[in-house]
Write a protein that holds these residues in place. Structure first.
Motif, PDB file in Angstrom:
ATOM      1  N   VAL A  47       7.659   5.050   7.888  1.00 44.03           N
ATOM      2  CA  VAL A  47       8.781   5.833   8.822  1.00 44.03           C
ATOM      3  C   VAL A  47      10.063   5.407   8.384  1.00 44.03           C
ATOM      4  CG1 VAL A  47       7.077   6.552  10.419  1.00 44.03           C
ATOM      5  CG2 VAL A  47       8.397   4.468  10.948  1.00 44.03           C
ATOM      6  N   PRO A  48      11.303   6.132   8.678  1.00 44.52           N
ATOM      7  CA  PRO A  48      12.569   5.696   8.589  1.00 44.52           C
ATOM      8  C   PRO A  48      12.655   4.373   9.634  1.00 44.52           C
ATOM      9  CG  PRO A  48      12.575   7.950   8.382  1.00 44.52           C
ATOM     10  CD  PRO A  48      11.221   7.493   8.902  1.00 44.52           C
ATOM     11  N   HIS A  65      12.157   2.320   0.954  1.00 42.36           N
ATOM     12  CA  HIS A  65      13.143   2.339   1.955  1.00 42.36           C
ATOM     13  C   HIS A  65      12.323   3.136   3.132  1.00 42.36           C
ATOM     14  CE1 HIS A  65      15.413   2.427  -1.757  1.00 42.36           C
ATOM     15  NE2 HIS A  65      16.436   2.256  -1.009  1.00 42.36           N
ATOM     16  N   PHE A  66      11.696   2.116   3.750  1.00 39.89           N
ATOM     17  CA  PHE A  66      10.966   2.540   5.103  1.00 39.89           C
ATOM     18  C   PHE A  66      10.333   1.238   5.620  1.00 39.89           C
ATOM     19  CE2 PHE A  66       7.713   2.007   1.528  1.00 39.89           C
ATOM     20  CZ  PHE A  66       6.720   1.120   2.380  1.00 39.89           C
ATOM     21  N   SER A  67       9.887   1.675   7.230  1.00 34.62           N
ATOM     22  CA  SER A  67       9.515   0.745   8.085  1.00 34.62           C
ATOM     23  C   SER A  67       8.233   0.986   8.344  1.00 34.62           C
ATOM     24  CB  SER A  67      10.536   0.733   9.229  1.00 34.62           C
ATOM     25  OG  SER A  67      10.003  -0.207  10.140  1.00 34.62           O
ATOM     26  N   ASN A 103      11.258   4.213  13.677  1.00 32.33           N
ATOM     27  CA  ASN A 103      10.220   3.280  14.201  1.00 32.33           C
ATOM     28  C   ASN A 103      10.837   2.378  15.565  1.00 32.33           C
ATOM     29  OD1 ASN A 103       8.047   1.506  14.092  1.00 32.33           O
ATOM     30  ND2 ASN A 103       8.809   0.237  12.488  1.00 32.33           N
ATOM     31  N   SER A 104      12.377   2.135  15.274  1.00 33.12           N
ATOM     32  CA  SER A 104      12.983   1.401  16.336  1.00 33.12           C
ATOM     33  C   SER A 104      12.596   2.216  17.542  1.00 33.12           C
ATOM     34  CB  SER A 104      14.253   1.057  16.119  1.00 33.12           C
ATOM     35  OG  SER A 104      14.374   0.181  15.285  1.00 33.12           O
ATOM     36  N   SER A 105      13.074   3.710  17.458  1.00 30.69           N
ATOM     37  CA  SER A 105      13.206   4.429  18.674  1.00 30.69           C
ATOM     38  C   SER A 105      11.704   4.811  19.023  1.00 30.69           C
ATOM     39  CB  SER A 105      13.984   5.801  18.520  1.00 30.69           C
ATOM     40  OG  SER A 105      12.920   6.609  17.542  1.00 30.69           O
ATOM     41  N   PHE A 132       0.823  -1.151  -0.078  1.00 28.13           N
ATOM     42  CA  PHE A 132       0.056  -0.110   0.056  1.00 28.13           C
ATOM     43  C   PHE A 132       0.798   1.234   0.035  1.00 28.13           C
ATOM     44  CE2 PHE A 132      -2.116   3.475   2.401  1.00 28.13           C
ATOM     45  CZ  PHE A 132      -3.193   3.490   1.780  1.00 28.13           C
ATOM     46  N   TRP A 133       1.705   1.332   0.952  1.00 21.80           N
ATOM     47  CA  TRP A 133       2.617   2.477   1.076  1.00 21.80           C
ATOM     48  C   TRP A 133       3.705   2.525  -0.099  1.00 21.80           C
ATOM     49  CZ3 TRP A 133       0.856   6.383   3.235  1.00 21.80           C
ATOM     50  CH2 TRP A 133       0.077   6.360   4.417  1.00 21.80           C
TER      51      TRP A 133
END
Length: 180
Positions: free
Chosen positions: A88-89, A65-67, A93-95, A41-42
């Motif tokens: 999101v980068p 190139h995203f999460s 996403n991890s943070s 989708f994205w």
């Protein structure tokens, strides 16, 4: 047998009651998330427009190139419905982890991103990809696509805000802000 019942119950519950946290999957969590639909989708949205930025950092997003971020944490909602997902980068996403983003800071940008994405996908006549939004808006797809932005934003907020409060009451970190 229990797992089959749980999966069936979960699918009906999540689709028909987006405001109710996904109890069956919390009792017996799925082994895999189903993010391929969201990724497709994205990617589709990002290939059609070059002006999408991360709602948290302002970084320009690029296809492939995203999460996928769950605006409300997956460990709370336990579903992968598109109305709660955004690109999101990976580092952001991890943070963010299982935190609830600050609604006063991020909700408007989230709603705008979702609204724009629906418009892009609807123009491409990929209506099947938009079915998840029917659970939040309780409207036929054609009505969601034609919905004025302010009505869209209000409906989305009326779903997300109480869920964010419930998650905070359950101990999820609230008011997460990027870089703080």
């Amino acid at each position: 047998m229990y797992r089959a019942f749980t999966l069936a119950f979960n699918q009906v519950s999540a689709k028909n009651n987006p405001n109710v946290p996904n109890i069956p999957d919390k009792l017996h969590a799925p082994q895999q998330r189903k993010l391929s639909k969201a990724t497709n989708f994205w990617n589709l949205v990002l290939t059609q427009t070059n002006t999408i930025t991360c709602i948290y950092s302002g970084e320009t997003m690029e296809a492939n190139h995203f999460s996928i971020d769950h605006f409300l944490p997956w460990s709370f909602v336990a579903h992968d419905l598109l109305w709660n997902l955004l690109p999101v980068p990976k580092a952001i996403n991890s943070s963010k982890g299982n935190a609830i983003p600050s609604l006063p800071i991020y909700f408007d940008d989230f709603a705008t991103l979702q609204y724009r994405a629906i418009g892009v996908v609807a123009q491409l006549k990929k209506d099947k990809l938009l079915e998840d939004y029917g659970t939040v808006f309780k409207h036929e797809l054609v009505n969601i696509v034609q919905m004025p932005y302010e009505q869209f934003k209000t409906s989305l907020y009326e779903t997300i805000s109480p869920m964010a409060q419930i998650a905070a009451n359950m101990g999820f970190a609230k008011n997460w802000r990027y870089g703080v």
